[in-house]
Write an enzyme that holds these catalytic residues in place. Structure first.
Site, PDB file in Angstrom:
ATOM      1  N   LYS A 103     -13.164 -10.493  17.335  1.00 19.49           N
ATOM      2  CA  LYS A 103     -13.462 -10.932  15.966  1.00 19.49           C
ATOM      3  C   LYS A 103     -12.671 -10.040  15.013  1.00 19.49           C
ATOM      4  O   LYS A 103     -12.621  -8.812  15.191  1.00 19.49           O
ATOM      5  CB  LYS A 103     -14.960 -10.792  15.680  1.00 19.49           C
ATOM      6  CG  LYS A 103     -15.440 -11.606  14.509  1.00 19.49           C
ATOM      7  CD  LYS A 103     -15.458 -13.097  14.795  1.00 19.49           C
ATOM      8  CE  LYS A 103     -16.840 -13.668  14.949  1.00 19.49           C
ATOM      9  NZ  LYS A 103     -16.792 -15.128  15.162  1.00 19.49           N
ATOM     10  N   THR A 134     -17.314 -13.984  20.549  1.00 21.93           N
ATOM     11  CA  THR A 134     -16.842 -13.206  19.387  1.00 21.93           C
ATOM     12  C   THR A 134     -17.974 -13.056  18.381  1.00 21.93           C
ATOM     13  O   THR A 134     -18.030 -12.077  17.641  1.00 21.93           O
ATOM     14  CB  THR A 134     -15.619 -13.886  18.719  1.00 21.93           C
ATOM     15  OG1 THR A 134     -16.019 -15.146  18.156  1.00 21.93           O
ATOM     16  CG2 THR A 134     -14.497 -14.075  19.715  1.00 21.93           C
ATOM     17  N   ARG A 158      17.391   8.669 -10.624  1.00 20.75           N
ATOM     18  CA  ARG A 158      16.891   7.284 -10.564  1.00 20.75           C
ATOM     19  C   ARG A 158      15.383   7.278 -10.425  1.00 20.75           C
ATOM     20  O   ARG A 158      14.764   8.294 -10.087  1.00 20.75           O
ATOM     21  CB  ARG A 158      17.523   6.542  -9.386  1.00 20.75           C
ATOM     22  CG  ARG A 158      17.049   7.032  -8.022  1.00 20.75           C
ATOM     23  CD  ARG A 158      17.555   6.160  -6.874  1.00 20.75           C
ATOM     24  NE  ARG A 158      17.060   6.687  -5.586  1.00 20.75           N
ATOM     25  CZ  ARG A 158      17.315   6.124  -4.398  1.00 20.75           C
ATOM     26  NH1 ARG A 158      18.066   5.025  -4.318  1.00 20.75           N
ATOM     27  NH2 ARG A 158      16.837   6.645  -3.287  1.00 20.75           N
ATOM     28  N   GLN A 187      15.088   8.403   3.158  1.00 18.77           N
ATOM     29  CA  GLN A 187      15.141   8.898   4.537  1.00 18.77           C
ATOM     30  C   GLN A 187      14.789  10.387   4.630  1.00 18.77           C
ATOM     31  O   GLN A 187      13.944  10.790   5.430  1.00 18.77           O
ATOM     32  CB  GLN A 187      16.538   8.670   5.136  1.00 18.77           C
ATOM     33  CG  GLN A 187      16.877   7.240   5.488  1.00 18.77           C
ATOM     34  CD  GLN A 187      17.501   6.461   4.346  1.00 18.77           C
ATOM     35  OE1 GLN A 187      17.294   6.774   3.165  1.00 18.77           O
ATOM     36  NE2 GLN A 187      18.257   5.415   4.675  1.00 18.77           N
ATOM     37  N   HIS A 244      12.840  -1.311  -6.010  1.00 21.58           N
ATOM     38  CA  HIS A 244      13.905  -1.012  -6.970  1.00 21.58           C
ATOM     39  C   HIS A 244      13.513  -1.340  -8.419  1.00 21.58           C
ATOM     40  O   HIS A 244      12.819  -2.333  -8.677  1.00 21.58           O
ATOM     41  CB  HIS A 244      15.158  -1.806  -6.593  1.00 21.58           C
ATOM     42  CG  HIS A 244      15.597  -1.567  -5.167  1.00 21.58           C
ATOM     43  ND1 HIS A 244      15.996  -0.324  -4.698  1.00 21.58           N
ATOM     44  CD2 HIS A 244      15.677  -2.409  -4.112  1.00 21.58           C
ATOM     45  CE1 HIS A 244      16.305  -0.429  -3.412  1.00 21.58           C
ATOM     46  NE2 HIS A 244      16.123  -1.680  -3.031  1.00 21.58           N
TER      47      HIS A 244
HETATM   48  O1  LIG Z   1      17.073   6.155  -0.557  1.00 19.21           O
HETATM   49  C1  LIG Z   1      17.813   5.197  -0.302  1.00 19.21           C
HETATM   50  N1  LIG Z   1      18.183   4.980   0.979  1.00 19.21           N
HETATM   51  C2  LIG Z   1      19.004   3.957   1.334  1.00 19.21           C
HETATM   52  O2  LIG Z   1      19.325   3.799   2.514  1.00 19.21           O
HETATM   53  C3  LIG Z   1      19.472   3.101   0.280  1.00 19.21           C
HETATM   54  N2  LIG Z   1      20.298   2.022   0.255  1.00 19.21           N
HETATM   55  N3  LIG Z   1      20.382   1.624  -1.009  1.00 19.21           N
HETATM   56  N4  LIG Z   1      19.640   2.428  -1.807  1.00 19.21           N
HETATM   57  C4  LIG Z   1      19.064   3.352  -1.026  1.00 19.21           C
HETATM   58  N5  LIG Z   1      18.231   4.398  -1.317  1.00 19.21           N
END
Ligand SMILES: O=c1[nH]c(=O)c2nn[nH]c2[nH]1
Length: 294
Positions: free
Chosen positions: A10, A57, A175, A227, A255
């Site tokens: 469930k 269930t 940014r 990353q 974005h």
């Molecule tokens: O932080 C980011 N990692 C990316 O791989 C990426 N690609 N476009 N903008 C991005 N900004």
């Protein structure tokens, strides 16, 4: 033909539980959405229409409410383990219980500067989640955070990436960064329900730690990329919780595009003059990582 895999149960079982402290009058509430999927010697119900192996269930749903009454529902890792253990101990032909718990936020109201004894508000769609796989002598748990939506208005960069005939993205040193945190941490296998019980205090500490580390790293890092920043989050969570084996993050890059308004009376609204942006629903970047102790 034969069954390669099968499990049933469930999902979307909504549970609320209140804890009333009669001395202080303080009440505490928990609300969660539970899913239980069972595995075991259930093939005949698929292949032979033999329902004698089926714990309905509906009965699974009933059991979730009964166990929520009988056991603590927090931390969710403990409740998930109690719930899964019930099924594999009660039905000999069931050898695995998959229990997923989504805990919703009811944050205590502060009224006139004081915590209110029995009033709460939903501060965001963020949830605290648990995925537990309970087998005899083996309980594997992944804890996590979902839907923690964050934004920073500066302190994020992205440059030095591949530039070729496919590239239009300008390099940027300042940014907006916004993401919706989906992260998790996998505990070393617990050999028993008792081992989970002994770790009870560690589950809340880990969740509070992971949540604080995520926000502090997000806020304080002058991020060179999603990353690198999420990798640092993983490193810090692994350092904070020795009993955790791996940490994973899945971060959408939500974005915010600059809007060039120079066509209107020469308005400067790009680069260092940018103030008005267009938040984008999609497409969005999606960056994923899992980090272990190797
Ligand atoms: O932080 C980011 N990692 C990316 O791989 C990426 N690609 N476009 N903008 C991005 N900004």
């Amino acid at each position: 033909v034969s069954i390669a895999s099968a499990r049933y149960g469930k999902e979307n079982v909504r549970v609320y539980k209140v804890e009333r402290d009669s001395e202080t009058g303080i009440q505490t509430v928990t609300e969660m959405t539970v899913c239980v999927l069972l595995e075991g010697a259930i093939e005949p119900s698929y292949t032979k229409a033999d329902n004698s192996v089926v714990v309905a269930t509906d009965s699974i749903k009933n059991t979730i409410y009964i166990k929520a009454k009988e056991h603590p529902v927090t931390p969710p890792e403990l409740f998930a383990s109690y719930l899964g253990t019930h099924f594999i101990e009660t039905y000999k032909h069931i050898h695995t219980a998959n229990v997923r718990i989504i805990t919703h936020r009811w944050t205590r109201m502060t009224i006139d500067g004081k915590p209110h004894p029995h009033s709460f508000f939903r501060d965001g769609s963020e949830t605290r989640n648990v995925e537990a796989v309970i087998k005899k002598g083996k309980i594997d748990i992944r804890s996590g955070i979902n839907g923690l939506l964050v934004l920073k208005s500066t302190g994020s960069q992205f440059h030095g990436f591949v530039r070729d005939e496919f590239t239009t993205l300008p390099e940027v040193w300042d940014r907006i960064l916004s993401t919706d945190v989906d992260c998790g941490w996998v505990w070393k296998t617990f050999p028993s329900m008792d081992a989970v019980k002994e770790s009870t205090s560690k589950f809340n500490q880990a969740w509070e730690g992971a949540r604080s580390i995520t926000m502090k790293t997000f806020a304080e890092e002058d991020s060179p990329s999603v990353q690198n920043t999420m990798y640092k989050m993983c490193e810090k969570v692994l350092e904070f919780v020795p009993e955790v084996e791996t940490v994973d993050y899945k971060l959408p890059n939500k974005h915010y595009f600059e809007v060039d308004l120079s066509w209107h009376k020469g308005i400067k609204n790009t680069g260092k003059d940018a103030e008005v942006y267009a938040p984008q629903s999609g497409p969005n970047g999606l960056i994923e990582v899992k980090v272990d102790r190797k």
